[in-house]
Design an enzyme around this catalytic site. Sequence first.
Site, mmCIF file in Angstrom:
data_model
loop_
_atom_site.group_PDB
_atom_site.id
_atom_site.type_symbol
_atom_site.label_atom_id
_atom_site.label_comp_id
_atom_site.label_asym_id
_atom_site.label_seq_id
_atom_site.Cartn_x
_atom_site.Cartn_y
_atom_site.Cartn_z
ATOM 1 N N ARG A 85 0.848 -1.191 0.000
ATOM 2 C CA ARG A 85 0.000 0.000 0.000
ATOM 3 C C ARG A 85 0.883 1.239 0.000
ATOM 4 O O ARG A 85 1.885 1.292 0.680
ATOM 5 C CB ARG A 85 -0.869 0.009 1.258
ATOM 6 C CG ARG A 85 -1.472 1.382 1.476
ATOM 7 C CD ARG A 85 -2.576 1.398 2.459
ATOM 8 N NE ARG A 85 -2.997 2.783 2.657
ATOM 9 C CZ ARG A 85 -3.903 3.129 3.527
ATOM 10 N NH1 ARG A 85 -4.488 2.235 4.274
ATOM 11 N NH2 ARG A 85 -4.251 4.392 3.661
ATOM 12 N N ARG A 119 -5.919 2.203 -3.061
ATOM 13 C CA ARG A 119 -5.021 1.410 -2.231
ATOM 14 C C ARG A 119 -5.197 -0.081 -2.482
ATOM 15 O O ARG A 119 -6.303 -0.554 -2.694
ATOM 16 C CB ARG A 119 -5.213 1.736 -0.754
ATOM 17 C CG ARG A 119 -6.626 2.052 -0.366
ATOM 18 C CD ARG A 119 -6.693 2.718 0.977
ATOM 19 N NE ARG A 119 -6.379 4.137 0.908
ATOM 20 C CZ ARG A 119 -6.684 5.008 1.854
ATOM 21 N NH1 ARG A 119 -7.310 4.619 2.935
ATOM 22 N NH2 ARG A 119 -6.365 6.272 1.745
ATOM 23 N N ASP A 134 -6.542 -1.736 2.504
ATOM 24 C CA ASP A 134 -6.841 -0.819 3.603
ATOM 25 C C ASP A 134 -7.334 -1.686 4.761
ATOM 26 O O ASP A 134 -8.273 -2.472 4.584
ATOM 27 C CB ASP A 134 -7.947 0.133 3.140
ATOM 28 C CG ASP A 134 -8.021 1.387 3.963
ATOM 29 O OD1 ASP A 134 -7.104 1.628 4.762
ATOM 30 O OD2 ASP A 134 -9.001 2.140 3.798
ATOM 31 N N ASP A 152 -8.656 -1.306 8.651
ATOM 32 C CA ASP A 152 -9.058 -0.375 9.711
ATOM 33 C C ASP A 152 -9.641 -1.140 10.884
ATOM 34 O O ASP A 152 -10.486 -2.035 10.692
ATOM 35 C CB ASP A 152 -10.134 0.599 9.197
ATOM 36 C CG ASP A 152 -9.558 1.739 8.379
ATOM 37 O OD1 ASP A 152 -8.454 2.209 8.717
ATOM 38 O OD2 ASP A 152 -10.204 2.150 7.405
#
Length: 197
Positions: free
Chosen positions: A113, A122, A125, A127
């Site tokens: 990334r 990207r 990702d 999170d």
Amino acid sequence: MSSSDPTVQPVPSSVVEQVDAADVTLSNPKWAVISLGSNLGNRLETLQGAVDALEDTPGLRVKAVSPVYETEPWGVEPGAQPTYFNAVVLVRTTLPPTSLLDRGQALEEAFERVRDERWGPRTLDVDIVTYQDVVSDDPVLTLPHPRCHERAFVLVPWHDVEPEAVVPGRGPVAELLARVDRGGVVPRVDLELRLPE
């Protein structure tokens, strides 16, 4: 590593306390919700690779994987970037929140990334959406994720795997979902992420 390495941050005392608490409860794993997204390369393969890598993390077990959704990129003009594949993973972990964050960032780097622009495309990702019922405004890792309650691409797949879920301080996912626009979050019933064996 040199002391000038910008990736090395002093650990806030609130996080140290959480780490100490986690050490005491290593036999007592915590639930965490992790959101995955990819809009470059082989998106499904990348998401599956991330799920498998999470499962391979010591002190972490993947307990549920949502269906895959195809979504419009957030914060950019329509058509300016490829669409995302998004999914949500429920995990049980004895890792403290910051270690989980480190692992997520290591996975992003492993999939090459590049963080060169906010809301840029990207490969991967990762999170942390929630960690148990922890509420923290620590700038290194804000919990729950500061925008998760308004993002359909997080709420829709999360509701699929945990219909009774609650965002700490924000309320039930089902209620939050009723307030957001679900347009542009399309189920890909032809695709599936495997739960690691």
